[in-house]
Write a protein that holds these residues in place. Sequence first.
Motif, PDB file in Angstrom:
ATOM      1  N   VAL A  84      29.860  15.896  15.386  1.00 35.88           N
ATOM      2  CA  VAL A  84      29.670  15.521  16.790  1.00 35.88           C
ATOM      3  C   VAL A  84      28.184  15.395  17.095  1.00 35.88           C
ATOM      4  CG1 VAL A  84      29.903  16.330  19.178  1.00 35.88           C
ATOM      5  CG2 VAL A  84      31.837  16.518  17.606  1.00 35.88           C
ATOM      6  N   GLN A  85      27.398  16.383  16.636  1.00 38.17           N
ATOM      7  CA  GLN A  85      25.963  16.357  16.908  1.00 38.17           C
ATOM      8  C   GLN A  85      25.285  15.148  16.270  1.00 38.17           C
ATOM      9  OE1 GLN A  85      24.073  20.113  16.042  1.00 38.17           O
ATOM     10  NE2 GLN A  85      25.701  21.257  17.034  1.00 38.17           N
ATOM     11  N   ARG A  86      25.702  14.790  15.044  1.00 36.54           N
ATOM     12  CA  ARG A  86      25.123  13.611  14.389  1.00 36.54           C
ATOM     13  C   ARG A  86      25.400  12.358  15.208  1.00 36.54           C
ATOM     14  NH1 ARG A  86      27.103  15.950   9.653  1.00 36.54           N
ATOM     15  NH2 ARG A  86      28.870  14.528   9.590  1.00 36.54           N
ATOM     16  N   ARG A  87      26.632  12.252  15.722  1.00 43.32           N
ATOM     17  CA  ARG A  87      26.977  11.066  16.505  1.00 43.32           C
ATOM     18  C   ARG A  87      26.205  11.027  17.820  1.00 43.32           C
ATOM     19  NH1 ARG A  87      26.713   7.411  18.676  1.00 43.32           N
ATOM     20  NH2 ARG A  87      28.194   5.814  19.311  1.00 43.32           N
ATOM     21  N   VAL A  88      26.112  12.170  18.472  1.00 38.49           N
ATOM     22  CA  VAL A  88      25.454  12.211  19.775  1.00 38.49           C
ATOM     23  C   VAL A  88      23.961  11.914  19.648  1.00 38.49           C
ATOM     24  CG1 VAL A  88      24.836  13.721  21.698  1.00 38.49           C
ATOM     25  CG2 VAL A  88      27.166  13.722  20.836  1.00 38.49           C
ATOM     26  N   TYR A  97      25.088  11.482  29.038  1.00 34.14           N
ATOM     27  CA  TYR A  97      25.309  11.964  30.406  1.00 34.14           C
ATOM     28  C   TYR A  97      26.729  11.637  30.872  1.00 34.14           C
ATOM     29  CZ  TYR A  97      23.359  13.790  34.755  1.00 34.14           C
ATOM     30  OH  TYR A  97      23.069  14.586  35.839  1.00 34.14           O
ATOM     31  N   GLU A  98      27.220  10.465  30.489  1.00 31.94           N
ATOM     32  CA  GLU A  98      28.581  10.090  30.869  1.00 31.94           C
ATOM     33  C   GLU A  98      29.609  11.016  30.222  1.00 31.94           C
ATOM     34  OE1 GLU A  98      28.807   5.989  29.804  1.00 31.94           O
ATOM     35  OE2 GLU A  98      27.740   5.286  31.585  1.00 31.94           O
ATOM     36  N   GLU A 140      11.185  24.846  30.690  1.00 30.79           N
ATOM     37  CA  GLU A 140      12.056  25.287  29.596  1.00 30.79           C
ATOM     38  C   GLU A 140      13.007  26.382  30.072  1.00 30.79           C
ATOM     39  OE1 GLU A 140      12.622  24.109  26.561  1.00 30.79           O
ATOM     40  OE2 GLU A 140      11.259  22.465  27.022  1.00 30.79           O
ATOM     41  N   ALA A 141      12.476  27.318  30.876  1.00 36.62           N
ATOM     42  CA  ALA A 141      13.328  28.393  31.395  1.00 36.62           C
ATOM     43  C   ALA A 141      14.414  27.825  32.303  1.00 36.62           C
ATOM     44  CB  ALA A 141      12.484  29.421  32.151  1.00 36.62           C
ATOM     45  N   PHE A 142      14.061  26.798  33.087  1.00 36.02           N
ATOM     46  CA  PHE A 142      15.043  26.186  33.978  1.00 36.02           C
ATOM     47  C   PHE A 142      16.132  25.472  33.175  1.00 36.02           C
ATOM     48  CE2 PHE A 142      16.579  22.562  36.505  1.00 36.02           C
ATOM     49  CZ  PHE A 142      17.175  23.267  37.555  1.00 36.02           C
ATOM     50  N   VAL A 143      15.729  24.748  32.142  1.00 33.52           N
ATOM     51  CA  VAL A 143      16.715  24.056  31.301  1.00 33.52           C
ATOM     52  C   VAL A 143      17.655  25.073  30.660  1.00 33.52           C
ATOM     53  CG1 VAL A 143      17.054  22.614  29.257  1.00 33.52           C
ATOM     54  CG2 VAL A 143      15.241  22.051  30.878  1.00 33.52           C
ATOM     55  N   TYR A 166      31.847  21.487  24.277  1.00 38.72           N
ATOM     56  CA  TYR A 166      30.665  21.551  25.136  1.00 38.72           C
ATOM     57  C   TYR A 166      29.509  22.200  24.376  1.00 38.72           C
ATOM     58  CZ  TYR A 166      27.954  21.811  29.423  1.00 38.72           C
ATOM     59  OH  TYR A 166      26.982  21.630  30.369  1.00 38.72           O
ATOM     60  N   GLY A 167      29.812  23.252  23.627  1.00 36.98           N
ATOM     61  CA  GLY A 167      28.771  23.914  22.840  1.00 36.98           C
ATOM     62  C   GLY A 167      28.164  22.996  21.799  1.00 36.98           C
ATOM     63  N   HIS A 168      28.989  22.171  21.177  1.00 40.05           N
ATOM     64  CA  HIS A 168      28.490  21.252  20.150  1.00 40.05           C
ATOM     65  C   HIS A 168      27.596  20.170  20.750  1.00 40.05           C
ATOM     66  CE1 HIS A 168      30.799  23.202  17.174  1.00 40.05           C
ATOM     67  NE2 HIS A 168      31.961  22.647  17.446  1.00 40.05           N
ATOM     68  N   LEU A 169      27.744  19.923  22.044  1.00 46.28           N
ATOM     69  CA  LEU A 169      26.941  18.894  22.701  1.00 46.28           C
ATOM     70  C   LEU A 169      25.676  19.459  23.356  1.00 46.28           C
ATOM     71  CD1 LEU A 169      29.839  16.880  24.377  1.00 46.28           C
ATOM     72  CD2 LEU A 169      28.446  16.131  22.459  1.00 46.28           C
ATOM     73  N   SER A 170      25.364  20.720  23.071  1.00 45.18           N
ATOM     74  CA  SER A 170      24.256  21.393  23.762  1.00 45.18           C
ATOM     75  C   SER A 170      22.936  20.644  23.662  1.00 45.18           C
ATOM     76  CB  SER A 170      24.076  22.813  23.219  1.00 45.18           C
ATOM     77  OG  SER A 170      25.135  23.628  23.644  1.00 45.18           O
ATOM     78  N   ASP A 171      22.602  20.155  22.462  1.00 46.33           N
ATOM     79  CA  ASP A 171      21.326  19.447  22.300  1.00 46.33           C
ATOM     80  C   ASP A 171      21.255  18.224  23.197  1.00 46.33           C
ATOM     81  OD1 ASP A 171      20.517  21.316  20.483  1.00 46.33           O
ATOM     82  OD2 ASP A 171      20.784  20.051  18.711  1.00 46.33           O
ATOM     83  N   ALA A 172      22.358  17.464  23.233  1.00 45.17           N
ATOM     84  CA  ALA A 172      22.389  16.267  24.077  1.00 45.17           C
ATOM     85  C   ALA A 172      22.334  16.647  25.549  1.00 45.17           C
ATOM     86  CB  ALA A 172      23.655  15.462  23.787  1.00 45.17           C
ATOM     87  N   MET A 173      23.024  17.733  25.913  1.00 49.47           N
ATOM     88  CA  MET A 173      23.006  18.184  27.302  1.00 49.47           C
ATOM     89  C   MET A 173      21.586  18.552  27.726  1.00 49.47           C
ATOM     90  SD  MET A 173      26.192  17.904  28.063  1.00 49.47           S
ATOM     91  CE  MET A 173      27.861  18.109  27.492  1.00 49.47           C
ATOM     92  N   ARG A 174      20.876  19.252  26.853  1.00 51.80           N
ATOM     93  CA  ARG A 174      19.496  19.638  27.162  1.00 51.80           C
ATOM     94  C   ARG A 174      18.650  18.391  27.418  1.00 51.80           C
ATOM     95  NH1 ARG A 174      17.999  24.868  26.130  1.00 51.80           N
ATOM     96  NH2 ARG A 174      15.821  24.243  26.137  1.00 51.80           N
ATOM     97  N   SER A 175      18.863  17.356  26.607  1.00 47.54           N
ATOM     98  CA  SER A 175      18.091  16.120  26.775  1.00 47.54           C
ATOM     99  C   SER A 175      18.352  15.488  28.126  1.00 47.54           C
ATOM    100  CB  SER A 175      18.439  15.122  25.663  1.00 47.54           C
ATOM    101  OG  SER A 175      18.088  15.645  24.408  1.00 47.54           O
ATOM    102  N   THR A 176      19.623  15.517  28.572  1.00 43.79           N
ATOM    103  CA  THR A 176      19.934  14.896  29.862  1.00 43.79           C
ATOM    104  C   THR A 176      19.315  15.694  31.008  1.00 43.79           C
ATOM    105  OG1 THR A 176      22.047  16.069  30.169  1.00 43.79           O
ATOM    106  CG2 THR A 176      22.111  13.983  28.972  1.00 43.79           C
ATOM    107  N   VAL A 177      19.336  17.026  30.903  1.00 46.92           N
ATOM    108  CA  VAL A 177      18.738  17.860  31.955  1.00 46.92           C
ATOM    109  C   VAL A 177      17.236  17.604  32.027  1.00 46.92           C
ATOM    110  CG1 VAL A 177      18.272  20.219  32.724  1.00 46.92           C
ATOM    111  CG2 VAL A 177      20.515  19.647  31.773  1.00 46.92           C
TER     112      VAL A 177
END
Length: 233
Positions: A84-88, A97-98, A140-143, A166-177
């Motif tokens: 999942v992480q490789r694809r994201v 974000y979608e 960083e603390a806010f993210v 959701y956990g596997h998408l954490s890196d992508a989520m951080r990027s969107t935030v």
Amino acid sequence: MPLRSTARTNLVDLVIAQMESLISDGEWPVGTKIPAEPLLVEQLAVGRNTVREAVRALVHTGMLEPRQGDGTYVRASSDFGAAVQRRVRKASVLEAYEVRASLERDAARYAAERRTPEDLAALRAALDERGRAWESGDTEAFVDADMTFHRAVAAAAHNAVLAELYGHLSDAMRSTVKAVIGAAVPDSVRHQIDAHSAIVDAIEARDPATAEAVVLAHLAEGMAALREESPAD
């Protein structure tokens, strides 16, 4: 689970299986460095080449990540998560974000239906920490605090697959935030304090329709900000 000596035929596969178990069981959490090669050789009672092949195989799947001059770190808790992480990583911020919007909408709805008093306490604590992090001015603390809040919502949904995804998408989520925080938009859109408070209120009130609506509204604001920053996407 302690490492144990391995003395069977297909040593590499057995060592891989042991390492996968240590990762999936949380003995080697995501983000931590695994033991150095000499220690693995000693504890597993296998040759250096066997350990190297096993580590190389897990690096190839994406579960482990070598960092030059530092060591090897756990990147994902399963080969599915690594895939999942490789694809994201190949997706645009807007695409990520979608996907985030879909997951968080359902997480909020289920959390409002299933939350426990303990879930609610965790959500209130995460909400307070998020507000303090914003006031501190430490991005960083806010993210980190924002991620903790949304993981608490996912946990309150009591759906193990949703929480794991959701956990596997954490890196992508951080990027969107980070992308929304860095956008040229009003502070109210960047921190969305009121929206996050409304999410917790709806979950506390066991009102799934409102919880879903508030999540979609606050994510729509963020998505609009990203589209303005990247009109070509």
